[in-house]
Design a protein around this motif. Structure first.
Motif, mmCIF file in Angstrom:
data_model
loop_
_atom_site.group_PDB
_atom_site.id
_atom_site.type_symbol
_atom_site.label_atom_id
_atom_site.label_comp_id
_atom_site.label_asym_id
_atom_site.label_seq_id
_atom_site.Cartn_x
_atom_site.Cartn_y
_atom_site.Cartn_z
ATOM 1 N N SER A 44 -6.365 20.501 45.037
ATOM 2 C CA SER A 44 -6.611 21.160 43.468
ATOM 3 C C SER A 44 -6.961 22.772 43.040
ATOM 4 O O SER A 44 -8.046 23.364 43.785
ATOM 5 C CB SER A 44 -7.543 20.119 42.931
ATOM 6 N N HIS A 45 -6.467 23.009 41.657
ATOM 7 C CA HIS A 45 -6.862 24.579 41.312
ATOM 8 C C HIS A 45 -8.636 24.768 41.489
ATOM 9 O O HIS A 45 -9.736 23.409 40.985
ATOM 10 C CB HIS A 45 -6.708 24.691 39.879
ATOM 11 N N ASP A 92 -10.418 16.032 46.286
ATOM 12 C CA ASP A 92 -9.205 17.490 46.262
ATOM 13 C C ASP A 92 -10.017 18.992 45.798
ATOM 14 O O ASP A 92 -10.073 19.662 45.185
ATOM 15 C CB ASP A 92 -8.291 16.945 45.866
ATOM 16 N N HIS A 93 -11.274 18.077 44.607
ATOM 17 C CA HIS A 93 -11.660 18.380 43.701
ATOM 18 C C HIS A 93 -13.100 18.811 44.024
ATOM 19 O O HIS A 93 -13.399 19.726 43.261
ATOM 20 C CB HIS A 93 -11.596 17.177 42.916
ATOM 21 N N VAL A 94 -13.622 17.412 44.628
ATOM 22 C CA VAL A 94 -15.260 18.615 45.846
ATOM 23 C C VAL A 94 -15.735 18.754 46.848
ATOM 24 O O VAL A 94 -16.403 19.179 47.312
ATOM 25 C CB VAL A 94 -16.182 17.589 45.075
ATOM 26 N N ILE A 209 -9.954 24.722 27.334
ATOM 27 C CA ILE A 209 -10.363 23.785 27.585
ATOM 28 C C ILE A 209 -10.323 23.222 29.262
ATOM 29 O O ILE A 209 -8.670 24.219 29.638
ATOM 30 C CB ILE A 209 -9.561 22.033 27.426
ATOM 31 N N CYS A 210 -10.780 22.880 29.937
ATOM 32 C CA CYS A 210 -10.808 22.511 31.030
ATOM 33 C C CYS A 210 -10.404 20.954 31.535
ATOM 34 O O CYS A 210 -11.222 20.255 30.868
ATOM 35 C CB CYS A 210 -11.910 22.696 32.537
ATOM 36 N N SER A 211 -9.131 20.649 32.196
ATOM 37 C CA SER A 211 -8.695 18.763 31.597
ATOM 38 C C SER A 211 -8.610 18.605 32.799
ATOM 39 O O SER A 211 -8.964 17.537 32.917
ATOM 40 C CB SER A 211 -7.571 19.290 30.712
ATOM 41 N N GLY A 212 -9.122 19.096 33.511
ATOM 42 C CA GLY A 212 -9.446 18.588 34.771
ATOM 43 C C GLY A 212 -8.102 17.346 35.103
ATOM 44 O O GLY A 212 -7.040 18.671 35.318
ATOM 45 N N ASP A 213 -8.162 15.898 35.754
ATOM 46 C CA ASP A 213 -7.021 16.072 36.013
ATOM 47 C C ASP A 213 -6.121 14.663 34.444
ATOM 48 O O ASP A 213 -5.416 13.945 35.316
ATOM 49 C CB ASP A 213 -7.649 14.848 37.434
ATOM 50 N N PRO A 252 -5.315 22.900 33.605
ATOM 51 C CA PRO A 252 -6.190 21.614 34.652
ATOM 52 C C PRO A 252 -6.278 22.122 35.939
ATOM 53 O O PRO A 252 -6.271 23.311 36.099
ATOM 54 C CB PRO A 252 -4.050 21.158 33.918
ATOM 55 N N ALA A 253 -5.868 21.116 36.474
ATOM 56 C CA ALA A 253 -6.334 20.643 37.830
ATOM 57 C C ALA A 253 -5.433 20.879 38.876
ATOM 58 O O ALA A 253 -5.188 21.225 39.948
ATOM 59 C CB ALA A 253 -7.736 20.062 37.792
#
Length: 434
Positions: A44-45, A92-94, A209-213, A252-253
């Motif tokens: 994930s980014h 995958d994000h943390v 915007i940081c939109s995550g998933d 996006p992530a």
């Protein structure tokens, strides 16, 4: 370095899809996508803002990608990390957070502050309680052969799901939170969709915007058959809340960043509309008294959604989302009384085999149906054959053939993973791997 914004504009403006390889690239390559804004492509980014008073990161990717992410980041800037925002608590994000904490310790710098929704820490505790289960389902979803290998041998096997340890947020919030780093403001908003601990962020100085998933460049992961409840209508509501800010940069992530107010509005509206339509059709049939089975086979989305390069059902599928809609609004009873308190699957399978004149008849019919392309029915009969005679090599050979064919014909990773695992499982039991 790929021009990510140019690529996304070309895909969106022309409805071009050139495969997932150009959309999701886990390369750990960093691209500067705005003044002081970078996106590092990974499992994930990692989105980062250079504020003059420390870097603000959104997510840290998977633990295995953290070192590559950090190296790319440090080629771009030596500014220390001041804040890490978890868009949500998926591994995958943390998973890479520990890498940045170690970096701060090694440099004798101030420890980055970790920010997340208040449901992130309870999620981590749930993962610890269900470590082996989550290891199994993720192995099945992403690498089915690995689950089989982990079960081999007689000695103890370390089956770890997620980072070791999970790094809890230092600061949590419930609905909204704002903070400032240097001359940059960050507004964090909680919304449920893929998870119950998700946030998205508005960065007004950059109109970003940081939109995550909430945006992933695949059909929304609102169904996932092996994971807990997802919230498709609330997901759509979050996308519409983002639209209200009229963003000019969407980060996006997963997938490509998007620039341009009109282009972003179109993408957000289209994804939201697809989710709303699935929910609307499903609830209409529920209210009319339909069973889950009827809804699964009755709800159809217009092809125009699937023509979009960011709505390909290559990870999750609309059919799976219907299950979550039913579970959310109607519970687990599917409307078929025989499944309220069912007989064991193996007992039903044995009875059907007996009625068919023996297990060989089930095996032959399963293969015949598979040859005709009637894969749903073929899978039912192949599964029954293996359940009726679990030690039969012939039954497992047929099961492996049927699920192998099914796997090749499926588009989504989730379907491929589950059917592929079943295929490998029966190949092992049939002796094909000897």
């Amino acid at each position: 370095m790929a021009d990510l914004l140019e690529t996304s504009a070309r895909f969106i403006d022309n409805d071009i899809y050139e495969g997932a390889g150009l959309i999701n690239r886990p390369t750990t390559e960093l691209s500067e996508v705005g003044d002081g804004i970078a996106l590092i492509e990974a499992f994930s980014h990692v989105v980062t803002f250079r504020t003059g008073d420390g870097l603000v990161l959104f997510d840290t990717s998977l633990e295995a990608f953290a070192d590559g992410v950090k190296k790319s980041l440090r080629r771009w800037t030596d500014e220390p990390v001041s804040n890490i925002c978890y868009t949500h608590g998926h591994a995958d994000h943390v998973g890479g957070t520990g890498c940045f904490l170690c970096e701060a310790q090694e440099n004798r710098a101030k420890k980055p502050r970790v920010i997340g929704h208040e449901n992130v820490t309870p999620r981590f505790r749930r993962y610890e309680l269900t470590n082996d289960y989550n290891f199994t389902i993720n192995a099945r979803q992403f690498a089915p052969a690995e689950e089989l290998r982990m079960g081999e041998g007689t000695g103890p096997t370390h089956r770890r799901f997620g980072p070791d340890p999970w790094v809890n947020p230092d600061v949590t919030f419930r609905d909204r939170m704002s903070f400032k780093a240097g001359d940059t403001s960050f507004e964090l908003h909680h919304a449920i969709g893929e998870t119950d601990d998700h946030l998205w962020a508005w960065v007004p100085e950059h109109k970003a915007i940081c939109s995550g998933d909430f945006v992933t460049w695949v059909f929304p992961n609102a169904g996932n058959p092996q994971k807990v409840q997802r919230y498709p209508l609330e997901w759509a509501n979050a996308l519409r809340a983002m639209m209200a800010y009229e963003p000019e940069l969407l980060l996006p992530a997963h997938g490509l960043p998007i620039a341009g107010k009109a282009r972003i509005a179109s993408v957000l509206d289209t994804i939201a509309s697809a989710l709303e339509e699935i929910v609307s059709q499903s609830l209409a049939m529920m209210n009319a008294g339909a069973r889950l089975d009827e809804i699964i086979h009755g709800v159809k989305l217009p092809q125009r959604y699937f023509d979009k390069p960011y709505l390909k059902p290559v990870y999750d599928e609309p059919e799976f989302i219907i299950h979550n809609i039913w579970r959310l609004y109607g519970g687990w009873y599917d409307g078929n009384p025989s499944r309220l308190k069912p007989a064991p699957d193996a007992a039903v399978a044995a009875e059907v085999a007996a009625l068919a004149g023996g297990n060989a008849a089930l095996i032959a019919r399963a293969r015949e149906l598979a040859e005709k392309g009637e894969m749903r029915l073929a899978c039912h009969l192949a599964e029954m054959a293996a359940l009726a005679e679990p030690d039969s090599r012939e039954a497992h050979a047929a099961r492996a053939e049927v699920y192998g064919k099914r796997r090749k014909e499926e588009a989504s990773l989730m379907s491929k993973g589950i059917f592929g695992f079943a295929e490998r499982q029966s190949r092992q039991k049939s002796g094909a791997n000897d």
